[in-house]
Design an enzyme around this catalytic site. Sequence first.
Site, short mmCIF file in Angstrom:
data_model
loop_
_atom_site.label_atom_id
_atom_site.label_comp_id
_atom_site.label_asym_id
_atom_site.label_seq_id
_atom_site.Cartn_x
_atom_site.Cartn_y
_atom_site.Cartn_z
N SER A 155 0.86 -1.18 0.00
CA SER A 155 0.00 0.00 0.00
C SER A 155 0.90 1.23 0.00
O SER A 155 2.09 1.13 0.32
CB SER A 155 -0.93 -0.01 1.21
OG SER A 155 -0.20 -0.23 2.40
N GLU A 200 1.32 5.68 0.64
CA GLU A 200 0.81 6.89 1.27
C GLU A 200 1.21 8.14 0.49
O GLU A 200 2.34 8.26 0.03
CB GLU A 200 1.37 6.99 2.70
CG GLU A 200 0.90 8.22 3.45
CD GLU A 200 1.33 8.20 4.89
OE1 GLU A 200 0.85 7.31 5.62
OE2 GLU A 200 2.15 9.05 5.28
N TYR A 232 -2.84 13.99 6.65
CA TYR A 232 -3.67 15.08 7.09
C TYR A 232 -2.85 15.95 8.01
O TYR A 232 -2.21 15.44 8.93
CB TYR A 232 -4.85 14.45 7.85
CG TYR A 232 -5.62 15.38 8.72
CD1 TYR A 232 -6.67 16.11 8.20
CD2 TYR A 232 -5.30 15.53 10.07
CE1 TYR A 232 -7.39 16.96 9.00
CE2 TYR A 232 -6.01 16.38 10.88
CZ TYR A 232 -7.05 17.10 10.34
OH TYR A 232 -7.76 17.95 11.12
N HIS A 244 -6.33 10.10 6.35
CA HIS A 244 -5.92 10.20 7.75
C HIS A 244 -6.92 11.11 8.47
O HIS A 244 -7.35 12.13 7.92
CB HIS A 244 -4.54 10.85 7.85
CG HIS A 244 -3.43 9.91 7.52
ND1 HIS A 244 -2.17 10.04 8.05
CD2 HIS A 244 -3.37 8.84 6.71
CE1 HIS A 244 -1.39 9.07 7.58
NE2 HIS A 244 -2.10 8.33 6.75
N ASP A 289 -0.66 15.63 15.81
CA ASP A 289 0.35 16.42 16.52
C ASP A 289 -0.31 17.55 17.29
O ASP A 289 -1.34 18.05 16.89
CB ASP A 289 1.35 17.03 15.52
CG ASP A 289 2.07 15.95 14.75
OD1 ASP A 289 2.34 14.89 15.36
OD2 ASP A 289 2.35 16.14 13.55
N HIS A 308 6.81 5.53 20.68
CA HIS A 308 6.29 6.86 20.32
C HIS A 308 7.18 7.91 20.96
O HIS A 308 7.60 7.75 22.11
CB HIS A 308 4.85 6.99 20.83
CG HIS A 308 4.16 8.23 20.35
ND1 HIS A 308 4.40 9.47 20.92
CD2 HIS A 308 3.28 8.44 19.36
CE1 HIS A 308 3.66 10.38 20.28
NE2 HIS A 308 2.98 9.77 19.34
N LYS A 366 -5.66 0.88 21.59
CA LYS A 366 -6.20 1.35 20.29
C LYS A 366 -6.75 0.20 19.48
O LYS A 366 -7.80 0.29 18.86
CB LYS A 366 -5.09 2.01 19.44
CG LYS A 366 -4.63 3.34 19.91
CD LYS A 366 -3.80 4.06 18.85
CE LYS A 366 -2.44 3.48 18.62
NZ LYS A 366 -1.52 4.43 17.96
N PHE A 419 13.68 14.39 9.18
CA PHE A 419 12.44 13.64 9.42
C PHE A 419 12.58 12.72 10.61
O PHE A 419 11.71 12.63 11.47
CB PHE A 419 12.19 12.71 8.22
CG PHE A 419 11.14 13.19 7.27
CD1 PHE A 419 10.57 14.45 7.39
CD2 PHE A 419 10.72 12.36 6.25
CE1 PHE A 419 9.60 14.87 6.49
CE2 PHE A 419 9.75 12.77 5.36
CZ PHE A 419 9.19 14.03 5.48
N HIS A 449 3.75 -0.98 3.76
CA HIS A 449 3.09 0.30 3.49
C HIS A 449 4.18 1.33 3.19
O HIS A 449 5.01 1.62 4.06
CB HIS A 449 2.26 0.73 4.70
CG HIS A 449 1.49 2.00 4.49
ND1 HIS A 449 0.38 2.07 3.70
CD2 HIS A 449 1.68 3.26 4.99
CE1 HIS A 449 -0.11 3.32 3.72
NE2 HIS A 449 0.67 4.05 4.48
#
Length: 280
Positions: free
Chosen positions: A11, A13, A45, A72, A104, A144, A160, A211, A261
């Site tokens: 997939s 993005e 998004y 998103h 964010d 995270h 989640k 990044f 992905h």
Amino acid sequence: MSSHEHPLGISFEFFPPNTDAGRDKLIRVRDELAARKPRFFSVTYGAGGSTQARTRQVVREVSESGISTAPHLSCIGSEKAQLRDLLLQYREEGVDSLVALRGDMPSGMGSIGELRYANELVEFIRAETGDHFDIAVAAYPESHPQAPNLDKDVENFARKMKAGANMAITQYFFTADAYFNFVDKARALGVEQPIIPGIMPITNYTKLARFSDACGAEIPRWIRKQLESYGDDSEAIAAFGTDVVSRLCQRLLEGGAPGLHFYTLNQAAPVLKIVDNLTD
């Protein structure tokens, strides 16, 4: 997400371009990647109203390829009424998949919104729309950036998934063991859904380093050193990057990853070189 799948289960993005030229380019990239019969496309998004409208527009354009396209959706800074409207609009436009994120913390924004965490967003989507949407959530194999530790992070992740997510897509990483370790921890907490590795092609060292620092992804020292040694030689960087990331993908698939992905950065060539290496 759709039954028409590439044998590899890939997939891709995209992000919403800022300019008309960027939009024209994205349509070409979309067509090149759609030819590979991916499971789905996703569209990122940014926080704030204008980018949300852009995301919707890009979702419409990308889904014209006939490939299921997942916008998103972020809960930070959104009120329930606003999200309810957005879910309704997406349903009416035939969208059947979403990527649900916490989002964010925007600087200088007064309100966090009514939903603080991604598990609350997943619960809200399920309460509002039942099983209409396939929901993907984010996973962080290297933890995270804001998590106190990896175990806490995996507990949040399991929450989640249990809130009603169908699958997870990871932050990109370059160490396969980080992914396998994360999956083992999640499985031990009862998570059974697919956890798909997110893959970032390496095309530009400076951008990648910036990044990675921002999102807490580790560039192993040997990769960093090799990339630094190439200086401005973009061909050497791209060739090395293709090789490293192709081997990573190979190892992930051999180890049982349920697909890949790709974070395309709205470019087809770097991703397709890797995909072709895997199908040869």
